[in-house]
Design an enzyme around this catalytic site. Structure first.
Site, PDB file in Angstrom:
ATOM      1  N   GLU A 118       0.850  -1.207   0.000  1.00 47.44           N
ATOM      2  CA  GLU A 118       0.000   0.000   0.000  1.00 47.44           C
ATOM      3  C   GLU A 118       0.885   1.256   0.000  1.00 47.44           C
ATOM      4  O   GLU A 118       0.596   2.232  -0.693  1.00 47.44           O
ATOM      5  CB  GLU A 118      -0.911   0.017   1.230  1.00 47.44           C
ATOM      6  CG  GLU A 118      -2.065  -0.979   1.184  1.00 47.44           C
ATOM      7  CD  GLU A 118      -3.261  -0.464   0.395  1.00 47.44           C
ATOM      8  OE1 GLU A 118      -3.287   0.727   0.026  1.00 47.44           O
ATOM      9  OE2 GLU A 118      -4.169  -1.271   0.122  1.00 47.44           O
TER      10      GLU A 118
HETATM   11  C1  LIG Z   1      -5.059   1.355  -2.755  1.00 46.84           C
HETATM   12  C2  LIG Z   1      -6.284   1.093  -1.954  1.00 46.84           C
HETATM   13  N1  LIG Z   1      -6.173   0.437  -0.803  1.00 46.84           N
HETATM   14  C3  LIG Z   1      -7.263   0.194  -0.056  1.00 46.84           C
HETATM   15  C4  LIG Z   1      -8.500   0.602  -0.456  1.00 46.84           C
HETATM   16  C5  LIG Z   1      -9.689   0.348   0.418  1.00 46.84           C
HETATM   17  N2  LIG Z   1     -10.756  -0.338  -0.214  1.00 46.84           N
HETATM   18  C6  LIG Z   1     -11.916   0.246  -0.428  1.00 46.84           C
HETATM   19  S1  LIG Z   1     -12.992  -0.791  -1.239  1.00 46.84           S
HETATM   20  C7  LIG Z   1     -11.890  -2.029  -1.264  1.00 46.84           C
HETATM   21  C8  LIG Z   1     -12.175  -3.350  -1.881  1.00 46.84           C
HETATM   22  C9  LIG Z   1     -13.128  -4.157  -1.141  1.00 46.84           C
HETATM   23  O1  LIG Z   1     -12.455  -4.889  -0.191  1.00 46.84           O
HETATM   24  C10 LIG Z   1     -10.729  -1.628  -0.645  1.00 46.84           C
HETATM   25  C11 LIG Z   1      -9.587  -2.544  -0.486  1.00 46.84           C
HETATM   26  C12 LIG Z   1      -8.576   1.278  -1.676  1.00 46.84           C
HETATM   27  N3  LIG Z   1      -9.746   1.716  -2.172  1.00 46.84           N
HETATM   28  N4  LIG Z   1      -7.466   1.515  -2.407  1.00 46.84           N
END
Ligand SMILES: Cc1ncc(C[n+]2csc(CCO)c2C)c(N)n1
Length: 217
Positions: free
Chosen positions: A208
């Site tokens: 991340e």
């Molecule tokens: C880089 C990045 N990391 C985490 C999220 C958080 N997130 C929001 S919806 C989703 C998918 C469903 O589990 C996730 C992981 C994001 N949007 N982008």
């Protein structure tokens, strides 16, 4: 669910053990600037591009979670999360890109660095199945819940698209999704050790950080 809310289960131990990594991942430059409302429009344009690609990966990973789901309730929970990605979140990108004033110009190095997050979680899902999927996705979702909830608590003026993205991750259905993932981690079989959960969780957080730093390359 009661256990995950009262904080007594495996996910609570995991979040406590990974607390420093989580705090560090929430302090990277991009998330700090989004929180402060100071992000450069070209940087956010690049983020929108790579983020939309990651959300597509997340939808595929949730499809794998449905495939591997140990219970009906697990299938339903992941399907709900997947639904919100293909509706609310996908619409956000279409709308935000259309109104955003800067173009996304991604260098090959930025593309490569951002793509590592998708490669990592797809590999973890393929190699280790359901326990790695829910633990990795909890890392990703908990990070967004943490920084976005903190950001909404600050009285800062932000571009409407940035503000909307932050608010999406500080309210339902996203908050319900994170609670569901915590309950899935709580219910993992005992033969999957706490140490493995911590490895999957912190490895995802490290990716991340690289992902969020990629938009400055
Ligand atoms: C880089 C990045 N990391 C985490 C999220 C958080 N997130 C929001 S919806 C989703 C998918 C469903 O589990 C996730 C992981 C994001 N949007 N982008």
């Amino acid at each position: 669910m009661a256990d995950s809310l009262s904080g007594g289960g495996r996910s609570a131990r995991l979040l406590a053990a990974a607390g420093d990594d989580l705090a560090a991942a929430a302090r990277v430059r991009l998330l700090t600037e989004l929180t402060a409302g100071s992000v450069d429009p070209e940087v956010y344009a690049r983020y929108l591009r790579v983020e939309e690609e990651f959300v597509h990966t997340a939808a595929r990973v949730l499809g794998a979670a449905v495939w591997d789901a140990p219970r009906w309730e697990s299938t339903v929970g992941h399907a709900r999360s997947l639904f919100s990605l293909v509706t609310e979140q996908r619409e956000y990108f279409a709308h935000a890109r259309a109104q955003w004033p800067a173009a996304a110009d991604l260098s090959p190095a930025a593309r490569r660095a951002a793509g590592g997050l998708s490669e990592h979680v797809l590999r973890a899902a393929a190699d280790h199945g359901y326990p790695a999927i829910v633990t990795s996705m909890l890392a990703a979702e908990q990070l967004y819940l943490t920084w976005c909830t903190a950001a909404t608590g600050r009285d800062v003026r932000r571009e409407p698209a940035v503000q909307e993205w932050i608010e999406l991750h500080a309210r339902a259905p996203f908050t319900d999704q994170v609670a569901f993932l915590r309950a899935e981690v709580d219910a993992l079989p005992g033969e999957v050790s706490d140490a493995r959960l911590l490895d999957w969780f912190t490895a995802m957080l490290a990716e991340e950080c690289r992902f969020h730093d990629a938009v400055f390359r």
